[in-house]
Design an enzyme around this catalytic site. Structure first.
Site, PDB file in Angstrom:
ATOM      1  N   ASP A 122       0.868  -1.165   0.000  1.00 22.18           N
ATOM      2  CA  ASP A 122       0.000   0.000   0.000  1.00 22.18           C
ATOM      3  C   ASP A 122       0.919   1.233   0.000  1.00 22.18           C
ATOM      4  OD1 ASP A 122      -3.209   0.661   1.592  1.00 22.18           O
ATOM      5  OD2 ASP A 122      -2.062   1.793   0.120  1.00 22.18           O
TER       6      ASP A 122
HETATM    7  C1  GLC Z   1      -4.174   4.503  -0.098  1.00 23.00           C
HETATM    8  C2  GLC Z   1      -5.079   3.366   0.242  1.00 23.00           C
HETATM    9  C3  GLC Z   1      -5.215   2.368  -0.851  1.00 23.00           C
HETATM   10  C4  GLC Z   1      -5.094   3.071  -2.186  1.00 23.00           C
HETATM   11  C5  GLC Z   1      -3.679   3.564  -2.300  1.00 23.00           C
HETATM   12  C6  GLC Z   1      -3.429   4.308  -3.611  1.00 23.00           C
HETATM   13  O1  GLC Z   1      -3.479   4.954   1.017  1.00 23.00           O
HETATM   14  O2  GLC Z   1      -4.893   2.677   1.459  1.00 23.00           O
HETATM   15  O3  GLC Z   1      -6.482   1.723  -0.680  1.00 23.00           O
HETATM   16  O4  GLC Z   1      -5.407   2.177  -3.235  1.00 23.00           O
HETATM   17  O5  GLC Z   1      -3.302   4.383  -1.208  1.00 23.00           O
HETATM   18  O6  GLC Z   1      -4.142   5.500  -3.609  1.00 23.00           O
END
Ligand code: GLC
Length: 742
Positions: free
Chosen positions: A277
């Site tokens: 993430d």
């Molecule tokens: C965010 C989220 C994730 C998302 C990613 C890209 O912090 O936790 O769900 O897809 O970053 O934006």
């Protein structure tokens, strides 16, 4: 002669079926054999860019230092970046472009929690398909959806983004979403988006419902609840998986080798790519399990993370770790393989560029109608005293509240690319296709958190001058979603006071809620004769809500989450264990306790003195303008250990209104080697019934539907007695029993 012919045909078929897989792996191995270590590591790096052509980014791409880019939504910019990768770098490996296309790109369906209330997998599939078509038209290849986190805590803002508290419902809808994004398995389709099962895993069990917080999921609960939707997603061919921010019992998912390698890869045979993430890898320093970025890179590659989202640990330290012999180059090769496999499957090597000759088609009539249908099916009728609803289109309506004309907030969380100027709000619909309605509009509050009560008298007078008041309240979009946890779930600000002021006018009141989560609205119910609950309904929420209020559509939504009476009851969910002291249906609550009551006089069972045992509204609950009666449940007395049984029941629409009911099947394993939930959803179907019509419905239940992980963490089916219920919510009373013989 005939046999030989068949054999030759079979051989040819085998060769044909096996060729693409071998061919792809052959191409991957060929590329790998010619890549430098730095070029391999470049594939593992994902960068977030904006919609400008950045020369430094172009140079990094030409040097093979960028395998993926996120957040570019301008096809011309994407093509320029892609050209640098495909035509100006040594290996010519295309970039895969990602974006959070969660419940729509431009045309927004209800937030996922709202879509879940439809209990309509086909609808979720079609909404994902719609999103994919719009997103691919601007060069996006990969969406970070569906979120499959089980959420049993409405304080957690990201409950908005998933399909609720139940693993079976989340699995069914997650698979439908994946199939919709991925063009039903045709990943190379020019309108397919690679889907992403996230956040792996246990993210929704954050302690206190506080986002990013620790989860403490024990091994059995892990496998029997939280991992279930992900396993189904992998079986359905999801292309990618994203690990979660949280640590579970001290182990951050970004370094959870058992999760990523043992369970995802070895047990489930996942062969797609695993992405971190957003800086979740770096955050292992904050977690206190890595001392620096080099440590982060070592822990993550060892756990099996293929791609690093926006942090530079791999880019800065992997080559060094290989040189020091701490990371075998094969570990990097494996990560690159998984990434290249998805790029090949998506056809990016053959068609790396986005066709910009055809302008993107956003907000088409077809998309808007689908968004409207989704908003209609996602709305949940929680109360309708005296059949106040549906309203007559000749009645004079007072339209009141901060959510009646909130084009931005109606869209809900994760609508990065949604354009609020296209949102049709309830007031927008009253100015449009419902302009024949006689209404007075008084927002009274400018937004959900507004505390200015100066216009409450206007609202009360508007209600007094009308036949019925419709009060639109809830949450601004920003109050749910990532990092937006709440400790108090009451209607925020002075919205409850506004409702009281409107009720004091003495006219019937319809309460319409638009929120990102189930709110504790018990205190508001006395002021509302009817309640229509919408988890942020998206672009077409306005017309959809009016369709429902005026009876052009009949509510069919069911709660995908429990609505608690008090935040203090959390966690409270329907598929709980019975405990050794389950509370009886009737418990003594605060006002009933006699003075100087004896220590054990209230019964030593599991409930709250102040809020009792039960939620305000249970999982699966939702009313209709029709009324549905269930009867005649029949099923065999025994299920063969490796077989299936059919459970039948009769459902009658005893009203004078045609409608759709979501019939639900629940099952309980009465005695097992570990305590099993008091009931679990094991089937649902949307049943359309004309007024007065009766139908027989049937559910197939297989032995594998009853499997669970036991003390030895092995999935098993145990003989014994099972109870089944069929009905319109998780408090279904129509029941039967069957057994699996020893
Ligand atoms: C965010 C989220 C994730 C998302 C990613 C890209 O912090 O936790 O769900 O897809 O970053 O934006």
């Amino acid at each position: 002669m005939k046999t030989i012919g068949c054999f030759v045909i079979l051989l040819a078929l085998f060769a044909a079926c096996s060729a693409p897989v071998d061919e792809t792996e052959r191409k991957i191995n060929d590329l790998l054999s010619r890549m430098t270590t730095e070029e391999k590591i470049g594939q593992l790096f994902q960068v977030s860019l904006d919609n400008t052509v950045d020369e430094r980014a172009l140079q990094a791409i030409r040097e093979g230092k960028m395998g993926s880019v996120i957040n570019v939504v301008n096809p011309a910019v994407a093509n320029t970046l892609q050209k640098a990768a495909v035509e100006e770098s040594r290996m010519g490996i295309p970039i895969i472009f990602g974006r959070d296309v969660i419940h729509g790109f431009k045309t927004l369906a209800p937030i996922p929690l709202g879509q879940a209330a439809s209990f309509d997998p086909q609808l979720i599939h079609d909404c994902a398909r719609m999103s994919a078509v719009e997103a691919r038209s601007v060069g996006i290849h990969w969406t970070f959806a569906p979120m499959l986190d089980i959420a049993r805590d409405a304080r957690w803002g990201r409950i908005a983004e998933g399909f609720g508290e139940d693993p079976y419902l989340t699995a069914r809808l997650g698979v439908a979403s994946i199939q919709g994004f991925q063009a039903d398995g045709q990943l190379a389709d020019s309108h397919a988006l690679a889907a992403c099962a996230k956040h792996f895993a246990g993210y929704g069990a954050a302690e206190g419902g506080r986002d990013y917080n620790t989860s403490n999921i024990p091994p059995l609960l892990w496998r029997n609840v939280y991992l279930t939707p992900f396993e189904h997603a992998v079986s359905a061919g999801v292309a990618t998986v994203m690990v979660s921010f949280n640590d579970n019992d001290g182990i951050p998912s970004s370094s959870n080798k058992e999760l990523v390698k043992t369970i995802l890869r070895d047990d489930w045979h996942f062969d797609g790519l695993v992405v971190s993430d957003w800086t979740s890898m770096d955050e292992m320093i904050a977690h206190g399990v890595a001392k620096d970025l080099k440590d982060v890179a070592l822990l993550s590659i060892d756990a099996g993370l293929d791609m690093e989202m926006v942090s530079p640990a791999y880019l800065l330290h992997l080559a060094e770790l290989v040189k020091e012999g701490k990371v075998p180059e094969t570990a990097i090769d494996n990560a690159v393989r998984n990434i290249l496999r998805i790029k090949f499957r998506m056809g990016l090597f053959d068609r790396p560029y986005t066709d910009t000759s055809v302008p993107p088609a956003f907000y088409t009539e077809e998309s808007l109608q689908l968004a409207r249908k989704a908003a209609v099916e996602s709305a949940i009728l929680l109360k309708n005293d005296g059949d106040l609803l549906p309203l007559s289109e000749t009645q004079k309506i007072a339209v009141i509240g901060p959510m009646a004309d909130a084009p931005h907030d109606q869209l809900g969380t994760w609508c990065f690319d949604g354009d609020k100027t296209h949102t049709v709000t309830p007031v927008g619909a009253l100015k449009g296709e419902y302009r024949h309605i006689n209404y007075i509009y008084e927002p009274a509050l400018a937004y959900s958190r507004d505390k200015n009560t100066a216009r409450f008298d206007n609202a009360r007078r508007a209600a007094a001058a009308a036949d019925v008041a419709v009060v639109f309240v809830g949450e601004e979009a920003i109050l749910s979603g990532e990092a937006h946890s709440l400790s108090n779930l009451n209607l925020i600000g002075v919205q409850s006071d506004l409702l009281k002021a409107v009720k004091s006018a003495g006219k019937p009141v319809v309460l319409v809620v638009m929120a990102g989560r189930p709110l504790t609205i018990e205190r508001d119910l006395p002021c509302a004769d009817a309640v229509l609950y919408n988890f942020h309904p998206g672009t077409m929420g306005g017309p959809a809500i009016l369709d429902l209020l005026f009876g052009r559509a009949n509510p069919s939504g069911k709660l995908p989450v429990t609505v608690v009476r008090e935040a203090g009851q959390i966690p409270l969910y329907y598929n709980h264990n019975n405990t050794g002291r389950p509370a009886p249906d009737k418990v003594t609550t605060l006002d009933e306790i006699p003075l100087e009551a004896g220590q054990t006089s209230l019964g030593n069972t599991s409930f709250y003195l102040d809020s009792g045992r039960d939620p305000l509204f249970p999982f699966g609950y939702g009313l209709s303008y029709s009324s549905f009666e269930y009867s005649n449940l029949t099923l065999p007395g025994q299920m063969p250990a490796d077989g299936a049984i059919t459970i039948k029941a009769t459902i009658t629409n005893s009203s004078r209104t045609d409608g759709t009911e979501v019939a639900q099947l629940y099952v309980r394993d009465m005695v097992a080697s570990v305590a099993r939930p008091v009931k679990e959803l094991k089937g649902f179907q949307r049943v359309w019934l004309k007024a007065g019509e009766t139908k027989e419905i049937a559910f197939e239940l297989t032995a594998s539907d009853l499997a669970f992980f036991g003390r030895d963490l092995v999935r098993k089916i145990e003989p014994g007695e099972f109870t089944v219920w069929v009905g319109g919510d998780s408090n279904a009373q129509l029941k039967g029993v069957f057994s699996i013989p020893k």
